[in-house]
Write a protein that holds these residues in place. Sequence first.
Motif, PDB file in Angstrom:
ATOM      1  N   SER A 180      20.863  14.348  51.602  1.00  0.00           N
ATOM      2  CA  SER A 180      20.953  14.331  52.431  1.00  0.00           C
ATOM      3  C   SER A 180      21.870  13.631  53.722  1.00  0.00           C
ATOM      4  CB  SER A 180      19.649  13.165  52.526  1.00  0.00           C
ATOM      5  OG  SER A 180      20.684  11.236  52.069  1.00  0.00           O
ATOM      6  N   HIS A 181      23.134  13.547  53.029  1.00  0.00           N
ATOM      7  CA  HIS A 181      23.328  13.238  54.006  1.00  0.00           C
ATOM      8  C   HIS A 181      24.605  14.024  54.554  1.00  0.00           C
ATOM      9  CE1 HIS A 181      26.696  10.538  55.232  1.00  0.00           C
ATOM     10  NE2 HIS A 181      27.651  11.072  55.487  1.00  0.00           N
ATOM     11  N   PHE A 182      24.637  15.489  54.258  1.00  0.00           N
ATOM     12  CA  PHE A 182      25.089  16.711  54.691  1.00  0.00           C
ATOM     13  C   PHE A 182      24.277  18.005  54.767  1.00  0.00           C
ATOM     14  CE2 PHE A 182      28.464  14.456  52.758  1.00  0.00           C
ATOM     15  CZ  PHE A 182      29.630  14.520  53.194  1.00  0.00           C
ATOM     16  N   ALA A 183      22.851  17.263  54.770  1.00  0.00           N
ATOM     17  CA  ALA A 183      21.867  18.037  54.499  1.00  0.00           C
ATOM     18  C   ALA A 183      21.844  19.277  56.245  1.00  0.00           C
ATOM     19  CB  ALA A 183      20.162  17.553  54.762  1.00  0.00           C
ATOM     20  N   GLY A 184      22.154  19.102  57.199  1.00  0.00           N
ATOM     21  CA  GLY A 184      22.051  19.891  58.118  1.00  0.00           C
ATOM     22  C   GLY A 184      23.448  20.149  58.910  1.00  0.00           C
ATOM     23  N   ALA A 226      15.055  19.658  42.139  1.00  0.00           N
ATOM     24  CA  ALA A 226      13.278  19.157  42.565  1.00  0.00           C
ATOM     25  C   ALA A 226      14.441  18.082  43.695  1.00  0.00           C
ATOM     26  CB  ALA A 226      12.514  19.164  41.995  1.00  0.00           C
ATOM     27  N   TRP A 227      15.215  17.612  43.311  1.00  0.00           N
ATOM     28  CA  TRP A 227      15.734  16.168  43.988  1.00  0.00           C
ATOM     29  C   TRP A 227      16.462  17.046  45.180  1.00  0.00           C
ATOM     30  CZ3 TRP A 227      18.326  13.474  39.180  1.00  0.00           C
ATOM     31  CH2 TRP A 227      17.669  13.209  38.646  1.00  0.00           C
ATOM     32  N   ALA A 228      17.300  17.756  44.824  1.00  0.00           N
ATOM     33  CA  ALA A 228      17.928  18.452  46.020  1.00  0.00           C
ATOM     34  C   ALA A 228      16.955  19.194  47.215  1.00  0.00           C
ATOM     35  CB  ALA A 228      18.835  20.243  45.431  1.00  0.00           C
ATOM     36  N   ARG A 229      15.739  19.692  46.747  1.00  0.00           N
ATOM     37  CA  ARG A 229      15.142  20.175  47.623  1.00  0.00           C
ATOM     38  C   ARG A 229      14.335  19.203  48.018  1.00  0.00           C
ATOM     39  NH1 ARG A 229      14.511  24.726  44.169  1.00  0.00           N
ATOM     40  NH2 ARG A 229      15.578  26.142  45.858  1.00  0.00           N
ATOM     41  N   GLU A 230      14.180  18.161  48.082  1.00  0.00           N
ATOM     42  CA  GLU A 230      13.535  16.893  48.570  1.00  0.00           C
ATOM     43  C   GLU A 230      14.068  16.210  49.186  1.00  0.00           C
ATOM     44  OE1 GLU A 230      11.736  13.731  45.859  1.00  0.00           O
ATOM     45  OE2 GLU A 230      10.955  16.173  43.971  1.00  0.00           O
ATOM     46  N   ALA A 231      15.889  16.710  49.431  1.00  0.00           N
ATOM     47  CA  ALA A 231      16.686  16.428  50.816  1.00  0.00           C
ATOM     48  C   ALA A 231      16.600  16.584  51.818  1.00  0.00           C
ATOM     49  CB  ALA A 231      18.555  16.225  49.859  1.00  0.00           C
ATOM     50  N   ASN A 232      16.114  17.684  51.193  1.00  0.00           N
ATOM     51  CA  ASN A 232      15.800  19.113  52.774  1.00  0.00           C
ATOM     52  C   ASN A 232      17.122  19.453  52.834  1.00  0.00           C
ATOM     53  OD1 ASN A 232      12.572  18.762  53.453  1.00  0.00           O
ATOM     54  ND2 ASN A 232      12.841  17.097  53.625  1.00  0.00           N
ATOM     55  N   PRO A 233      17.786  20.281  52.146  1.00  0.00           N
ATOM     56  CA  PRO A 233      19.613  20.949  53.301  1.00  0.00           C
ATOM     57  C   PRO A 233      18.618  21.887  54.326  1.00  0.00           C
ATOM     58  CG  PRO A 233      18.685  21.030  50.834  1.00  0.00           C
ATOM     59  CD  PRO A 233      17.606  20.655  51.360  1.00  0.00           C
TER      60      PRO A 233
END
Length: 379
Positions: A180-184, A226-233
């Motif tokens: 989430s910190h680096f998602a975008g 699943a966790w990775a996708r919840e962070a919306n990268p």
Amino acid sequence: MKKMNLNLLVLLSLFLFCCKQPAKKDEARQIWTKEEAGEWYGKQKWIVGSNFLPSTAINQLEMWQADSFDTVTISKELGWAKSLGMNTMRVYLHDLPYQEDSTGFLKRIDSFLDLAKQQDIRPILVIFDSCWDPNPKSGKQRDPKPFVHNSGWVQSPGLEVLRDTTKQARLEGYVKGLISHFAGDNRILAWDVWNEPDNPNTSSYGPIELKDKEKYVLPLLQKTFAWAREANPTQPLTSGVWRNDWSADSLLTPIEKVQLDESDVISFHCYDKPEDFEKRIHQLERYGRPMICTEYMARPNGSTFQGFLPIAKKYNVGMVNWGFVDGKSQTIYPWDSWQKKYTGDPPLWFHDIFRKDGTPYKTEETDFIKQITGVQKSS
């Protein structure tokens, strides 16, 4: 009749309005469609790079811990990568630095990404890894065992966390907090969720490895995706298959099925001969997704730059070799250095491209890489 038509128009308007609303921030993004993956890949240059560990670090912990985070060496060696026309580096993270000081760890990753950007390099960041020592410990890392391949590399998460589900809650915080910190962040090319999750390390740490390791890894691998996708990268997720036959679903292990089904872009490893590499590409073509070979290049095995890169370019497969600078990881020595005694340099380096002073191990290799990446035109 008019009233009924009016009601229908109202309902239709509400439906169209709802369809236009963006997904809620806390909703996990879906696995990319083949078309979305292809669109992303079409915007990239041909992906070429190395698995990167600075020569002054023996493992991921020594690379990322505050007292040994070596920006001078990192910057210098990334410059050598740019000189070859490389545009990515596959870099391993670790859960322990995040556990101990998440703010500091994220700042160091941010500094690394800045250094990489200065060299036009967008890294692939690896979140978990099942290879080598199953008992990682923070703090000062041990010295390399002379002439032994990857004598200090450590797994993430370690054996104790892997087998005890009550200790895994913090891993969710690590994955979500990190991504989430680096998602975008456009400085990052992709997230490699888990490196060789089912590797039993038979030839090195087999006697102390977790028995039935796949049984423990499988549910955690599913959760990690699943966790990775919840962070919306905005970057793609992947996990590379590395052994067996992948040409049909019926041949896949449960872990391989998760890796391939959950990946936005397909990644794989191949340390065999060029004809085997081409066969691997054909086995994975049925997924209709972009492919990146995230590990290759073991000279004595016949896995070389000259043998693999032309095939990869033909099929537009991204390529990331193992090993960059001969350093504390000692991967110039082969895997069998865990069983066979070496007392000096092997007859042929197993991995790595440069010596510590920046001179190439084989100038014909570096010249070839420069030519195929377009840095240096062939005469």
